[in-house]
Every structure is written in structure tokens, then in C-alpha cells.
Motif scaffolding. Structure first.
Motif, PDB file in Angstrom:
ATOM      1  N   GLY A 261       0.924  -1.301  -0.008  1.00 19.88           N
ATOM      2  CA  GLY A 261      -0.540   0.082  -0.442  1.00 19.88           C
ATOM      3  C   GLY A 261       0.917   1.489  -0.026  1.00 19.88           C
ATOM      4  O   GLY A 261       1.761   1.000   0.295  1.00 19.88           O
ATOM      5  N   PRO A 262       0.261   2.751   0.053  1.00 20.59           N
ATOM      6  CA  PRO A 262       1.006   3.414  -0.194  1.00 20.59           C
ATOM      7  C   PRO A 262       1.142   3.560   0.832  1.00 20.59           C
ATOM      8  O   PRO A 262       1.866   5.046   1.054  1.00 20.59           O
ATOM      9  CB  PRO A 262      -0.222   4.253  -1.388  1.00 20.59           C
ATOM     10  CG  PRO A 262      -1.597   3.966  -0.992  1.00 20.59           C
ATOM     11  CD  PRO A 262      -1.003   2.894  -0.247  1.00 20.59           C
ATOM     12  N   SER A 263       0.935   3.675   1.574  1.00 17.74           N
ATOM     13  CA  SER A 263       1.867   4.139   3.131  1.00 17.74           C
ATOM     14  C   SER A 263       2.280   2.913   4.019  1.00 17.74           C
ATOM     15  O   SER A 263       2.372   2.048   3.489  1.00 17.74           O
ATOM     16  CB  SER A 263       0.481   4.071   4.273  1.00 17.74           C
ATOM     17  OG  SER A 263      -1.381   4.793   4.248  1.00 17.74           O
ATOM     18  N   THR A 264       3.573   4.221   4.309  1.00 14.22           N
ATOM     19  CA  THR A 264       4.207   3.398   5.053  1.00 14.22           C
ATOM     20  C   THR A 264       4.234   3.159   6.659  1.00 14.22           C
ATOM     21  O   THR A 264       3.479   3.678   7.606  1.00 14.22           O
ATOM     22  CB  THR A 264       5.824   4.287   5.027  1.00 14.22           C
ATOM     23  OG1 THR A 264       5.543   5.021   5.838  1.00 14.22           O
ATOM     24  CG2 THR A 264       6.316   4.946   3.619  1.00 14.22           C
ATOM     25  N   GLY A 265       5.285   2.332   7.086  1.00 15.20           N
ATOM     26  CA  GLY A 265       4.945   1.971   8.485  1.00 15.20           C
ATOM     27  C   GLY A 265       4.792   0.620   8.861  1.00 15.20           C
ATOM     28  O   GLY A 265       4.622  -0.262   7.699  1.00 15.20           O
ATOM     29  N   PRO A 266       5.107  -0.515   9.596  1.00 16.98           N
ATOM     30  CA  PRO A 266       4.872  -1.256  10.522  1.00 16.98           C
ATOM     31  C   PRO A 266       3.671  -1.705  10.255  1.00 16.98           C
ATOM     32  O   PRO A 266       2.778  -1.028  10.205  1.00 16.98           O
ATOM     33  CB  PRO A 266       5.479  -2.114  11.805  1.00 16.98           C
ATOM     34  CG  PRO A 266       4.959  -0.003  12.473  1.00 16.98           C
ATOM     35  CD  PRO A 266       5.624   1.018  11.409  1.00 16.98           C
ATOM     36  N   VAL A 267       3.694  -3.439   9.816  1.00 19.18           N
ATOM     37  CA  VAL A 267       1.911  -3.852   9.705  1.00 19.18           C
ATOM     38  C   VAL A 267       2.495  -4.633  11.307  1.00 19.18           C
ATOM     39  O   VAL A 267       3.313  -5.652  11.174  1.00 19.18           O
ATOM     40  CB  VAL A 267       2.674  -4.889   8.795  1.00 19.18           C
ATOM     41  CG1 VAL A 267       1.211  -5.317   8.570  1.00 19.18           C
ATOM     42  CG2 VAL A 267       1.953  -4.075   7.426  1.00 19.18           C
ATOM     43  N   THR A 268       1.130  -4.728  11.925  1.00 16.06           N
ATOM     44  CA  THR A 268       0.893  -5.849  12.563  1.00 16.06           C
ATOM     45  C   THR A 268      -0.130  -6.500  12.728  1.00 16.06           C
ATOM     46  O   THR A 268      -1.006  -7.293  11.793  1.00 16.06           O
ATOM     47  CB  THR A 268       0.732  -4.756  14.128  1.00 16.06           C
ATOM     48  OG1 THR A 268      -0.732  -3.751  14.008  1.00 16.06           O
ATOM     49  CG2 THR A 268       1.230  -3.870  14.845  1.00 16.06           C
ATOM     50  N   VAL A 269       0.354  -7.867  13.324  1.00 18.67           N
ATOM     51  CA  VAL A 269      -0.472  -9.053  13.338  1.00 18.67           C
ATOM     52  C   VAL A 269      -0.895  -9.735  14.225  1.00 18.67           C
ATOM     53  O   VAL A 269       0.164  -9.930  15.387  1.00 18.67           O
ATOM     54  CB  VAL A 269       0.286 -10.112  12.498  1.00 18.67           C
ATOM     55  CG1 VAL A 269      -0.518 -10.745  12.350  1.00 18.67           C
ATOM     56  CG2 VAL A 269       0.414  -9.998  10.975  1.00 18.67           C
TER      57      VAL A 269
END
Length: 127
Positions: free
Chosen positions: A74-82
Motif C-alpha cells: 500500500g501507499p502508506s509506510t509503517g510497520p504491519v501488525t499481526v
């Protein structure tokens, strides 16, 4: 960190906030019901083998890895949390979280994946 995966037990508190939350309680057999596995954790091979042999677990891990890749694209940055939860957080959740981390690391060179086992060291919940 690019991906944070937290395993947890619903019997120890609410699910942590996450982009993707897996609830393993109702659809996947709990190793806790086997007396020989009850006091073991995902640190023990028999538990990992029992969880990973459960029908549907490996496709779920693959689908979750695909969801993480979609978030990263996606266009946004930042960590993905699961967040990966089961009843007590000692068997299914921790095994799936660690296996998902391994899959993600193998697929993406340089991807930083951190696993936090929130409830792995808590006492066995007596039901």
C-alpha cells in the motif's frame, strides 16, 4: 521493524491492536485437550508438530502472509501488525506466529519481522 507479530491468549486479556487478527480458538483443535501436550508450549517440538498438522493451519499461514504483503504494498509506510490468538496463547497462537514469521522472512530478503509471545510464559489455564 517492518512486521510485528504478537501471539496471545484470549483468556489472559483482550487482543492487541493489529492490522490483521487471527482467532484460532474455534476452528482449530486445541493441543491443550491432549494431556501429554497440555503443559508444553510452542517451544516444544510435539506441540509445533501437532499444531502444524492441523488441517487448514498451513493455508491460513500462507493467506496471512499474503495479507501482510498486501499491506506492505500500500501507499502508506509503517510497520504491519499481526495478532494471533488462541485460548491460552501457549500452543496454537505461538506456533502460528513463529511459523508466519519464518515464512515472511524466507519470502522477503531484508524484511525485519519481530515476534512477541505475550502469554507464552503464563500458567496453563485450567478449564
Amino acid at each position: 521493524m517492518n512486521v510485528l507479530i504478537t501471539s496471545f491468549g484470549y483468556l489472559h486479556g483482550e487482543a492487541p491492536e493489529a492490522h490483521v487478527t487471527l482467532d484460532l480458538r474455534h476452528h482449530f483443535r486445541d493441543p491443550h485437550v491432549s494431556p501429554e501436550l497440555r503443559y508444553m508450549t510452542a517451544d516444544d517440538r510435539p506441540v509445533r508438530e501437532a499444531v502444524l498438522r492441523t488441517p487448514g493451519i498451513l493455508p491460513l499461514i500462507d493467506a496471512t502472509a499474503a495479507a501482510v504483503r498486501a499491506y506492505q504494498a500500500g501507499p502508506s509506510t509503517g510497520p504491519v501488525t499481526v495478532a494471533v490468538g488462541c485460548a491460552g496463547g501457549r500452543h496454537r497462537a505461538a506456533t502460528v506466529a513463529r511459523t508466519l514469521a519464518s515464512v515472511l522472512r524466507d519470502e522477503s530478503e531484508g524484511l525485519r519481522v519481530v515476534v512477541a509471545d505475550r502469554d507464552l510464559s503464563r500458567p496453563v489455564v485450567q478449564r
